[in-house]
Design a protein around this motif. Structure first.
Motif, PDB file in Angstrom:
ATOM      1  N   ALA A   1      -0.060   3.926 -11.673  1.00 43.38           N
ATOM      2  CA  ALA A   1       1.105   5.206 -11.921  1.00 43.38           C
ATOM      3  C   ALA A   1       0.216   6.162 -12.240  1.00 43.38           C
ATOM      4  O   ALA A   1       0.470   7.293 -12.372  1.00 43.38           O
ATOM      5  N   GLU A   2      -0.468   5.860 -13.672  1.00 43.00           N
ATOM      6  CA  GLU A   2      -1.218   6.557 -14.354  1.00 43.00           C
ATOM      7  C   GLU A   2      -2.404   7.378 -13.984  1.00 43.00           C
ATOM      8  O   GLU A   2      -2.970   7.722 -15.217  1.00 43.00           O
ATOM      9  N   ARG A   3      -2.380   6.756 -13.418  1.00 48.81           N
ATOM     10  CA  ARG A   3      -4.479   7.061 -12.493  1.00 48.81           C
ATOM     11  C   ARG A   3      -4.491   7.840 -10.895  1.00 48.81           C
ATOM     12  O   ARG A   3      -5.212   8.315 -10.525  1.00 48.81           O
ATOM     13  N   VAL A   4      -2.938   7.878 -10.340  1.00 50.13           N
ATOM     14  CA  VAL A   4      -3.386   8.703  -8.849  1.00 50.13           C
ATOM     15  C   VAL A   4      -3.805   9.312  -9.709  1.00 50.13           C
ATOM     16  O   VAL A   4      -4.440  10.316  -8.775  1.00 50.13           O
ATOM     17  N   ALA A   5      -3.018  10.605 -10.273  1.00 50.61           N
ATOM     18  CA  ALA A   5      -3.880  12.022  -9.992  1.00 50.61           C
ATOM     19  C   ALA A   5      -5.141  11.699 -10.658  1.00 50.61           C
ATOM     20  O   ALA A   5      -6.402  12.667  -9.701  1.00 50.61           O
TER      21      ALA A   5
ATOM     22  N   TRP B   1       1.108  -1.144   0.130  1.00 52.12           N
ATOM     23  CA  TRP B   1      -0.005   0.121  -0.349  1.00 52.12           C
ATOM     24  C   TRP B   1       1.019   1.614  -0.220  1.00 52.12           C
ATOM     25  O   TRP B   1       2.289   1.610   0.859  1.00 52.12           O
ATOM     26  N   LEU B   2       0.556   2.350  -0.945  1.00 51.53           N
ATOM     27  CA  LEU B   2       0.913   3.587  -0.469  1.00 51.53           C
ATOM     28  C   LEU B   2       1.965   3.978  -1.121  1.00 51.53           C
ATOM     29  O   LEU B   2       2.137   5.110  -1.457  1.00 51.53           O
ATOM     30  N   GLY B   3       3.440   3.827  -0.978  1.00 47.45           N
ATOM     31  CA  GLY B   3       4.379   3.742  -1.313  1.00 47.45           C
ATOM     32  C   GLY B   3       4.892   3.141  -2.409  1.00 47.45           C
ATOM     33  O   GLY B   3       5.499   4.139  -3.053  1.00 47.45           O
ATOM     34  N   TYR B   4       4.910   2.418  -3.471  1.00 42.02           N
ATOM     35  CA  TYR B   4       4.492   1.816  -4.531  1.00 42.02           C
ATOM     36  C   TYR B   4       3.485   2.073  -5.304  1.00 42.02           C
ATOM     37  O   TYR B   4       2.376   1.137  -5.147  1.00 42.02           O
ATOM     38  N   PRO B   5       3.046   2.713  -6.769  1.00 44.16           N
ATOM     39  CA  PRO B   5       2.322   2.843  -7.365  1.00 44.16           C
ATOM     40  C   PRO B   5       2.039   1.361  -8.628  1.00 44.16           C
ATOM     41  O   PRO B   5       1.971   1.729  -9.922  1.00 44.16           O
ATOM     42  N   GLY B   6       2.464   0.367  -8.044  1.00 43.27           N
ATOM     43  CA  GLY B   6       2.138  -0.999  -8.960  1.00 43.27           C
ATOM     44  C   GLY B   6       2.004  -2.006  -8.148  1.00 43.27           C
ATOM     45  O   GLY B   6       2.096  -1.829  -6.336  1.00 43.27           O
TER      46      GLY B   6
END
Length: 826
Positions: free
Chosen positions: A741-745, A565-570
């Motif tokens: 990582a392409e959908r966080v924002a 969770w949280l630190g690594y977006p994948g």
């Protein structure tokens, strides 16, 4: 017998003794003196011919031997002697002809078997495999002790592994005493040693075959049998040690390598390999001692210099490390690993440009190395030096597809051209490498099946694992959530392996949990043992594959439920991690195939955020170097996230909106210069790019409202950068892709009630930025909504977030995934 004959015979006997002892000059002198007294003696003349052949005077030696053969055509031993000399000289075709003549002359029996063995060896050395196999097969019916052994090697060399195994097993089935007898050994001590050595060689041949077949356990068993036969063979123990190390059996590997070094203390290789084994276990001081001993024996060995430097760097001795890298490169300027590891040390020292140059040198020397290519690509992204990115990207993709290098998954998240498939494959390669390389440790485990229902009044014991409990984005995001945990239902433990920075945030995190366990600097065995002793119900890894992580510790199954969770977006691509906490936007259920973990959805954004943040007094545009009347477009993401394609969109907007400026973070001076150069080449005045230096968070939050719009990056979105902008009341325009990582924002914007600021193509992204820039009314509307978020939006409600997270954790604990469960995503 005359005195002359006696003197000649004594000279011949002396010459033969010298010959056998390798005293060639003395032997020649005796032979020649004896033949001067007794010229017609054929044995002595032939022996002199052999001697001349052996010392390199082939022509004269061969003439003499052939003259004796011509004079005594019935003496087959002379022909055999010439064949042996031709064989030793590599003249296998001529030797073969002689052996074939001999075989046609000799009757069946022991003499013929000896000649046939020499003939078989000649065919083997000549590369006439099929003919050699026929001869060795014939010899298996006689008393030749190594016929099956030779067959096995020929079969193995030609890829006929099944036949090779069958042959070596036949060799191993021979009784030891029979083999000794057939070898003609008289001395019983020598007999035992020779037979044991030969038998150990057979087990090694078997190990070679099993290694080629990928049968690791069988290979290790073979090597153990070999070592049992020849326990004082340093090379064999060393080979076993390395095999055990590759199998992840660190304790056993170190035992064997220690023994190899004690048996051959003057052999640098065994000390070097001990260094490898102790380094793999995280026992850096012992690894240094081993490498230092190897270096004392071989002072200019570049691999030893480099590996020792790596350990010094890890121990915080950068000056000594850099000096050793320099020595390694002086010894071998083309040793790519030294260039690569020097680059890593230069990065630690903040010398990014030097590091990029060292990586470029390494890549030039080892162009197909995917690890080097990945790091070079990443540093060029940091520097915004985009020449050659496509070629580097292709190298990295090949390395991931072929699993030929341990490419860091974090780099692949932001690499131009990345895909969810590539990210998962890279993560799975990484987890497989961790599983192979992790040193073994005897620790208590909590298997996946150990989860049990909580008894009345029992709290769920949750551990958060990270190195970022300090002045770091992760701590700033989650601190209020940690403080809001329901202590009646949850026991919260912080597991920190990061350096204590002495910050107020470090102290605040430590105070927010019931127990704060400092694991910094501990070897794997000790750290894992401490975590296991806590008997956690849930372990949450907050680092993933970001820099300085210890996600491999989760291999030991330290809790029945383990979560990314949280630190690594994948995805971590790791079978020992059960869940990934996400939300319906950042990782919708139809994207489950992208992740090895089962998706757990929070109802709003997966990212926690704090409402109450320290903020300095508001700054001014003049203080920040911003034009008063300009439309300020900002992006405070790190420069590695700025791809050529995204920057081209931003420059196009600047071109179409003359009153606009681009406000960027001054990540490094080289990127600043490069971005200004690219802007000028595109017809944009370099002064329209304004760079902001790094600031403490309170000061950064105070300056953010000076921006009109925040521009997100792609393929790696802003994470904390985006939520900081929204907290400051600055609308964020994002480009949404397929990967996490392409959908966080987009996740943050949807949760904030601003989904219209999310584009799904580069063209739509450009059009959206232009609309905000040119439609003042719309810009004012979305800005007003953004400014209300801090007070009104659930995005910044840490208490509500904590309750949602707690509900999710309880559900995961009630229904843990079985290890290897088929319902994991694929």
């Amino acid at each position: 017998m005359t005195a002359r004959v006696q003197e000649a015979q004594q000279l011949f006997a002396n010459g033969l003794a010298h010959h056998r002892a390798g005293r060639h000059a003395a032997a020649r002198q005796c032979y020649e003196a004896g033949l001067a007294l007794l010229p017609g003696q054929p044995d002595a003349s032939f022996l002199l011919g052999q001697l001349l052949f052996e010392i390199g005077e082939h022509a004269s030696g061969e003439v003499r031997m052939r003259a004796v053969i011509a004079a005594h055509p019935a003496a087959l031993n002379y022909r055999q002697g010439l064949a042996i000399q031709l064989f030793n000289a590599g003249r296998f075709g001529e030797a073969r002809l002689i052996y074939e003549e001999l075989l046609s002359s000799l009757p069946a029996g022991a003499a013929q078997e000896v000649i046939r063995r020499e003939y078989a060896l000649t065919l083997t050395r000549a590369g006439e495999v099929d003919a050699a196999i026929v001869q060795w097969q014939a010899l298996t019916h006689g008393t030749t002790p190594d016929a099956w052994r030779q067959l096995a090697r020929l079969y193995a060399d030609t890829g006929r592994d099944d036949l090779a195994l069958a042959a070596i097993d036949r060799q191993l089935a021979r009784p030891l005493h029979a083999a000794a007898s057939a070898a003609g050994v008289v001395n019983p001590v020598a007999s035992a040693a020779l037979v044991a050595s030969a038998r150990a060689g057979d087990w090694c041949t078997r190990a070679d075959i099993h290694e080629r077949q990928g049968e690791r356990e069988a290979m290790l068993g073979d090597l153990l049998e070999a070592v049992a036969l020849t326990p004082d063979d340093a090379a064999l123990r060393g080979r076993l040690g390395l095999a055990l190390l590759r199998a992840g059996l660190g304790d056993a590997a170190r035992e064997q390598l220690d023994r190899a070094a004690s048996l051959a203390p003057e052999e640098a290789a065994w000390h070097f390999n001990r260094g490898l084994a102790y380094a793999a276990a995280g026992l850096r001081e012992t690894a240094c001692a081993a490498y230092e001993r190897a270096l004392a024996l071989a002072p200019e060995a570049p691999a030893t210099l480099t590996n020792l430097a790596n350990q010094y760097a890890a121990l915080g001795r950068p000056g000594e490390a850099t000096a050793l890298y320099a020595r390694a490169l002086a010894a071998d300027p083309e040793f790519a690993p030294a260039h690569f590891n020097l680059a890593m040390a230069q990065l630690d020292a903040g010398c990014r440009l030097d590091a990029a140059e060292s990586l470029a040198a390494a890549a030039a020397l080892d162009p197909e190395n995917g690890l080097i290519a990945a790091h070079l690509l990443f540093q060029r992204l940091h520097l915004c030096r985009w020449d050659g990115l496509v070629e580097l990207q292709q190298r990295v993709i090949r390395a991931i597809d072929e699993n030929s290098a341990d490419v860091p998954p974090f780099i692949v998240l932001s690499m131009p051209g990345t895909t969810p498939q590539l990210q998962r494959r890279c993560a799975e390669n990484r987890s497989a490498a961790l599983a192979r390389g992790l040193a073994s440790a005897s620790v208590a485990e909590a298997p996946a099946s150990a989860a049990s229902a909580l008894s009345p009044g029992q709290r769920l014991r949750v551990g958060y694992l990270s190195s970022d409990f300090k002045n770091h984005a992760t701590a700033f995001l989650m601190i209020e959530m940690l403080e809001a945990h329901d202590r009646e239902r949850f026991e919260v433990i912080g597991l920190s392996y990061g350096v204590d920075d002495g910050s107020a945030m470090r102290a605040r995190v430590a105070a927010s949990v019931e127990r704060f366990v400092d694991l910094a600097g501990l070897p794997t065995r000790e750290a894992v043992a401490q975590i296991a002793a806590l008997q956690l119900d849930v372990l949450i890894d907050l680092k993933g594959y970001t820099e300085g992580n210890h996600s491999e510790w989760l291999q030991y199954r330290l809790a029945p439920v383990q979560i990314n969770w949280l630190g690594y977006p994948g995805t971590l691509g790791a079978p020992w991690v059960d869940y990934l906490i996400a939300d319906p936007v950042v990782a919708p259920l139809e994207h489950q195939w992208m992740f090895s973990e089962r998706l757990l959805h929070l109802p709003a954004s997966y990212q926690p955020n704090c409402r109450q943040r320290a903020s300095a007094p508001p700054s001014t545009r003049a203080a920040e170097g911003l034009p008063e009347g300009a439309l300020v477009l900002c992006s405070f993401n790190q420069t590695y996230k700025i791809t050529p394609e995204i920057f081209a969109v931003w420059l196009d907007v600047l071109r179409q909106v003359p009153q606009s400026v681009l406000w960027l973070w001054a990540s490094n001076p080289w990127a600043e210069r490069e971005l200004r150069r690219v802007a000028e080449a595109a017809g944009i005045a370099p002064a329209r790019l304004v760079f902001a230096e790094g600031r403490a968070q309170a000061e950064h939050l105070a300056r953010l409202p000076l921006a009109d719009i925040a521009l997100d990056t792609f393929p790696c979105n802003g994470h904390t950068t985006s939520s900081d902008a929204l907290w400051a009341g600055v609308p964020v325009i994002s480009l949404q892709g397929e990967a996490f990582a392409e959908r966080v924002a987009a996740s943050l914007l949807v949760a904030a009630g601003l989904p219209e600021l999310v584009a799904t193509s580069r063209e739509a992204y450009r059009a959206l930025i232009l609309r905000v820039c040119t439609d003042a009314d719309w810009r004012q509307s979305i800005t007003a909504r953004a400014r209300a978020l801090r007070a009104d939006s659930s995005l910044f409600d840490s208490v509500a977030f904590a309750r949602r997270l707690e509900s999710l954790l309880l559900d995961a604990h009630r229904q843990p995934l079985a290890a290897g469960s088929a319902d994991r995503g694929r």
